[in-house]
Scaffold this motif. Structure first.
Motif, PDB file in Angstrom:
ATOM      1  N   ARG A   1       0.823  -1.195   0.000  1.00  0.00           N
ATOM      2  CA  ARG A   1       0.000   0.000   0.000  1.00  0.00           C
ATOM      3  C   ARG A   1       0.865   1.255   0.000  1.00  0.00           C
ATOM      4  O   ARG A   1       0.762   2.081   0.891  1.00  0.00           O
ATOM      5  CB  ARG A   1      -0.936  -0.012   1.191  1.00  0.00           C
ATOM      6  CG  ARG A   1      -1.933  -1.148   1.157  1.00  0.00           C
ATOM      7  CD  ARG A   1      -2.983  -0.988   2.241  1.00  0.00           C
ATOM      8  NE  ARG A   1      -3.916  -2.062   2.143  1.00  0.00           N
ATOM      9  CZ  ARG A   1      -5.149  -1.933   1.733  1.00  0.00           C
ATOM     10  NH1 ARG A   1      -5.613  -0.756   1.420  1.00  0.00           N
ATOM     11  NH2 ARG A   1      -5.934  -2.960   1.654  1.00  0.00           N
ATOM     12  N   CYS A   2       1.725   1.323  -0.989  1.00  0.00           N
ATOM     13  CA  CYS A   2       2.533   2.524  -1.129  1.00  0.00           C
ATOM     14  C   CYS A   2       2.667   2.868  -2.608  1.00  0.00           C
ATOM     15  O   CYS A   2       2.441   2.028  -3.474  1.00  0.00           O
ATOM     16  CB  CYS A   2       3.900   2.360  -0.480  1.00  0.00           C
ATOM     17  SG  CYS A   2       4.963   1.160  -1.285  1.00  0.00           S
ATOM     18  N   HIS A   3       3.009   4.083  -2.855  1.00  0.00           N
ATOM     19  CA  HIS A   3       3.265   4.549  -4.210  1.00  0.00           C
ATOM     20  C   HIS A   3       4.762   4.549  -4.434  1.00  0.00           C
ATOM     21  O   HIS A   3       5.523   4.972  -3.565  1.00  0.00           O
ATOM     22  CB  HIS A   3       2.739   5.977  -4.401  1.00  0.00           C
ATOM     23  CG  HIS A   3       1.279   6.107  -4.220  1.00  0.00           C
ATOM     24  ND1 HIS A   3       0.677   6.216  -2.988  1.00  0.00           N
ATOM     25  CD2 HIS A   3       0.283   6.147  -5.120  1.00  0.00           C
ATOM     26  CE1 HIS A   3      -0.614   6.315  -3.130  1.00  0.00           C
ATOM     27  NE2 HIS A   3      -0.891   6.279  -4.416  1.00  0.00           N
ATOM     28  N   VAL A   4       5.186   4.106  -5.584  1.00  0.00           N
ATOM     29  CA  VAL A   4       6.596   4.132  -5.929  1.00  0.00           C
ATOM     30  C   VAL A   4       6.736   4.916  -7.228  1.00  0.00           C
ATOM     31  O   VAL A   4       6.082   4.602  -8.218  1.00  0.00           O
ATOM     32  CB  VAL A   4       7.169   2.711  -6.108  1.00  0.00           C
ATOM     33  CG1 VAL A   4       8.616   2.764  -6.564  1.00  0.00           C
ATOM     34  CG2 VAL A   4       7.032   1.911  -4.827  1.00  0.00           C
ATOM     35  N   LEU A   5       7.559   5.929  -7.185  1.00  0.00           N
ATOM     36  CA  LEU A   5       7.862   6.704  -8.380  1.00  0.00           C
ATOM     37  C   LEU A   5       9.307   6.438  -8.758  1.00  0.00           C
ATOM     38  O   LEU A   5      10.204   6.617  -7.941  1.00  0.00           O
ATOM     39  CB  LEU A   5       7.681   8.201  -8.131  1.00  0.00           C
ATOM     40  CG  LEU A   5       6.298   8.677  -7.727  1.00  0.00           C
ATOM     41  CD1 LEU A   5       6.324  10.174  -7.454  1.00  0.00           C
ATOM     42  CD2 LEU A   5       5.290   8.356  -8.812  1.00  0.00           C
ATOM     43  N   ALA A   6       9.535   6.005  -9.959  1.00  0.00           N
ATOM     44  CA  ALA A   6      10.887   5.853 -10.484  1.00  0.00           C
ATOM     45  C   ALA A   6      11.076   7.002 -11.469  1.00  0.00           C
ATOM     46  O   ALA A   6      10.385   7.058 -12.481  1.00  0.00           O
ATOM     47  CB  ALA A   6      11.054   4.509 -11.174  1.00  0.00           C
ATOM     48  N   ILE A   7      11.958   7.905 -11.124  1.00  0.00           N
ATOM     49  CA  ILE A   7      12.081   9.111 -11.936  1.00  0.00           C
ATOM     50  C   ILE A   7      13.240   9.010 -12.915  1.00  0.00           C
ATOM     51  O   ILE A   7      14.201   8.282 -12.697  1.00  0.00           O
ATOM     52  CB  ILE A   7      12.235  10.367 -11.055  1.00  0.00           C
ATOM     53  CG1 ILE A   7      13.525  10.304 -10.247  1.00  0.00           C
ATOM     54  CG2 ILE A   7      11.035  10.527 -10.145  1.00  0.00           C
ATOM     55  CD1 ILE A   7      13.968  11.641  -9.770  1.00  0.00           C
ATOM     56  N   ASP A   8      13.099   9.736 -13.985  1.00  0.00           N
ATOM     57  CA  ASP A   8      14.153   9.861 -14.971  1.00  0.00           C
ATOM     58  C   ASP A   8      14.911  11.143 -14.704  1.00  0.00           C
ATOM     59  O   ASP A   8      14.311  12.132 -14.263  1.00  0.00           O
ATOM     60  CB  ASP A   8      13.530   9.923 -16.369  1.00  0.00           C
ATOM     61  CG  ASP A   8      14.160   8.967 -17.343  1.00  0.00           C
ATOM     62  OD1 ASP A   8      15.184   8.355 -17.000  1.00  0.00           O
ATOM     63  OD2 ASP A   8      13.633   8.842 -18.457  1.00  0.00           O
ATOM     64  N   TYR A   9      16.178  11.148 -14.942  1.00  0.00           N
ATOM     65  CA  TYR A   9      16.981  12.356 -14.800  1.00  0.00           C
ATOM     66  C   TYR A   9      18.008  12.360 -15.929  1.00  0.00           C
ATOM     67  O   TYR A   9      18.317  11.314 -16.508  1.00  0.00           O
ATOM     68  CB  TYR A   9      17.650  12.438 -13.427  1.00  0.00           C
ATOM     69  CG  TYR A   9      18.411  11.203 -13.024  1.00  0.00           C
ATOM     70  CD1 TYR A   9      19.723  11.004 -13.435  1.00  0.00           C
ATOM     71  CD2 TYR A   9      17.817  10.230 -12.229  1.00  0.00           C
ATOM     72  CE1 TYR A   9      20.425   9.875 -13.069  1.00  0.00           C
ATOM     73  CE2 TYR A   9      18.521   9.091 -11.862  1.00  0.00           C
ATOM     74  CZ  TYR A   9      19.816   8.919 -12.282  1.00  0.00           C
ATOM     75  OH  TYR A   9      20.510   7.796 -11.928  1.00  0.00           O
ATOM     76  N   ARG A  10      18.496  13.536 -16.228  1.00  0.00           N
ATOM     77  CA  ARG A  10      19.493  13.650 -17.295  1.00  0.00           C
ATOM     78  C   ARG A  10      20.785  12.959 -16.875  1.00  0.00           C
ATOM     79  O   ARG A  10      21.195  13.045 -15.727  1.00  0.00           O
ATOM     80  CB  ARG A  10      19.747  15.119 -17.620  1.00  0.00           C
ATOM     81  CG  ARG A  10      18.545  15.802 -18.241  1.00  0.00           C
ATOM     82  CD  ARG A  10      18.755  17.278 -18.394  1.00  0.00           C
ATOM     83  NE  ARG A  10      18.763  17.890 -17.051  1.00  0.00           N
ATOM     84  CZ  ARG A  10      19.190  19.114 -16.806  1.00  0.00           C
ATOM     85  NH1 ARG A  10      19.656  19.876 -17.780  1.00  0.00           N
ATOM     86  NH2 ARG A  10      19.148  19.601 -15.574  1.00  0.00           N
ATOM     87  N   CYS A  11      21.401  12.285 -17.829  1.00  0.00           N
ATOM     88  CA  CYS A  11      22.594  11.490 -17.544  1.00  0.00           C
ATOM     89  C   CYS A  11      23.798  12.001 -18.316  1.00  0.00           C
ATOM     90  O   CYS A  11      23.679  12.552 -19.412  1.00  0.00           O
ATOM     91  CB  CYS A  11      22.346  10.033 -17.920  1.00  0.00           C
ATOM     92  SG  CYS A  11      21.094   9.216 -16.914  1.00  0.00           S
ATOM     93  N   ALA A  12      24.962  11.756 -17.729  1.00  0.00           N
ATOM     94  CA  ALA A  12      26.229  12.041 -18.388  1.00  0.00           C
ATOM     95  C   ALA A  12      26.465  10.964 -19.448  1.00  0.00           C
ATOM     96  O   ALA A  12      25.902   9.877 -19.346  1.00  0.00           O
ATOM     97  CB  ALA A  12      27.347  12.036 -17.351  1.00  0.00           C
ATOM     98  N   PRO A  13      27.246  11.217 -20.439  1.00  0.00           N
ATOM     99  CA  PRO A  13      28.103  12.385 -20.611  1.00  0.00           C
ATOM    100  C   PRO A  13      27.405  13.589 -21.245  1.00  0.00           C
ATOM    101  O   PRO A  13      27.930  14.693 -21.193  1.00  0.00           O
ATOM    102  CB  PRO A  13      29.231  11.875 -21.511  1.00  0.00           C
ATOM    103  CG  PRO A  13      28.588  10.820 -22.349  1.00  0.00           C
ATOM    104  CD  PRO A  13      27.555  10.177 -21.440  1.00  0.00           C
ATOM    105  N   GLU A  14      26.213  13.377 -21.816  1.00  0.00           N
ATOM    106  CA  GLU A  14      25.531  14.503 -22.463  1.00  0.00           C
ATOM    107  C   GLU A  14      25.162  15.591 -21.467  1.00  0.00           C
ATOM    108  O   GLU A  14      25.159  16.772 -21.809  1.00  0.00           O
ATOM    109  CB  GLU A  14      24.256  14.017 -23.189  1.00  0.00           C
ATOM    110  CG  GLU A  14      24.505  13.091 -24.347  1.00  0.00           C
ATOM    111  CD  GLU A  14      24.722  11.639 -23.939  1.00  0.00           C
ATOM    112  OE1 GLU A  14      25.094  10.849 -24.806  1.00  0.00           O
ATOM    113  OE2 GLU A  14      24.531  11.309 -22.745  1.00  0.00           O
TER     114      GLU A  14
END
Length: 171
Positions: A1-14
């Protein structure tokens, strides 16, 4: 009974440092302000991640604390990368012969940090002046992981600063 958010973030090397830390902090702020829209209780949000994600979770807590933002209820840190100077003993002990080898770690860190000072606390939370006031943390490490000593040292540093910590090393 929980919410899980898997977030995207900008990655190196770009998108090198501090792009990922900025993205995760912005996401934390949005989620904590809009939790109700997500069907979540804003006072019951935990942030977490493994390896680089553990680093980003910790850095987000440091930055939110320093900015006076709301803090997560807790942190779940799974073999977190806490010190980008690569100086703890497990880095040498497990440098070869395991999945995450020394050369691979150096490649990732070089692409992520470039010329950034590796002791900058938003890259290496180990080098933050203070860790007092951070949310309680569960720190899980792995017995043959080059990041093991970082996670264990981080758990101890949090404890010494009065942060509630549960730490476990899986053999």
């Amino acid at each position: 009974r929980c919410h899980v958010l898997a977030i995207d973030y900008r990655c190196a090397p770009e998108h090198p440092f501090p792009a990922a830390t900025d993205d995760v902090l912005a996401t934390w702020r949005w989620v904590s302000e809009h939790a109700g829209q997500l069907g979540a209780d804003p006072k019951r949000i935990v942030i977490g991640g493994d390896s680089a994600g553990g680093n980003l979770a910790t850095v987000t807590c440091l930055r939110a604390r320093d900015a006076g933002d709301a803090l997560p209820l807790g942190q779940l840190l799974i073999y977190p990368g806490i010190d980008m100077t690569h100086g703890m003993a497990s880095h040498q002990r497990f440098a070869k012969g395991f999945f995450l080898e020394d050369e691979m770690i150096a490649f990732f860190m070089d692409n992520y940090l470039g010329d950034t000072d590796r002791t900058h606390p938003h890259a290496s939370p180990w080098h933050a002046d203070s860790v007092a006031g951070l949310p309680p943390a569960a720190v899980i490490t792995a017995g043959f992981d080059p990041l093991r000593d970082e996670g264990e040292a981080w758990a101890e540093r949090l404890r010494e600063a009065g942060v509630a910590v549960s730490a476990r090393c899986e053999p």
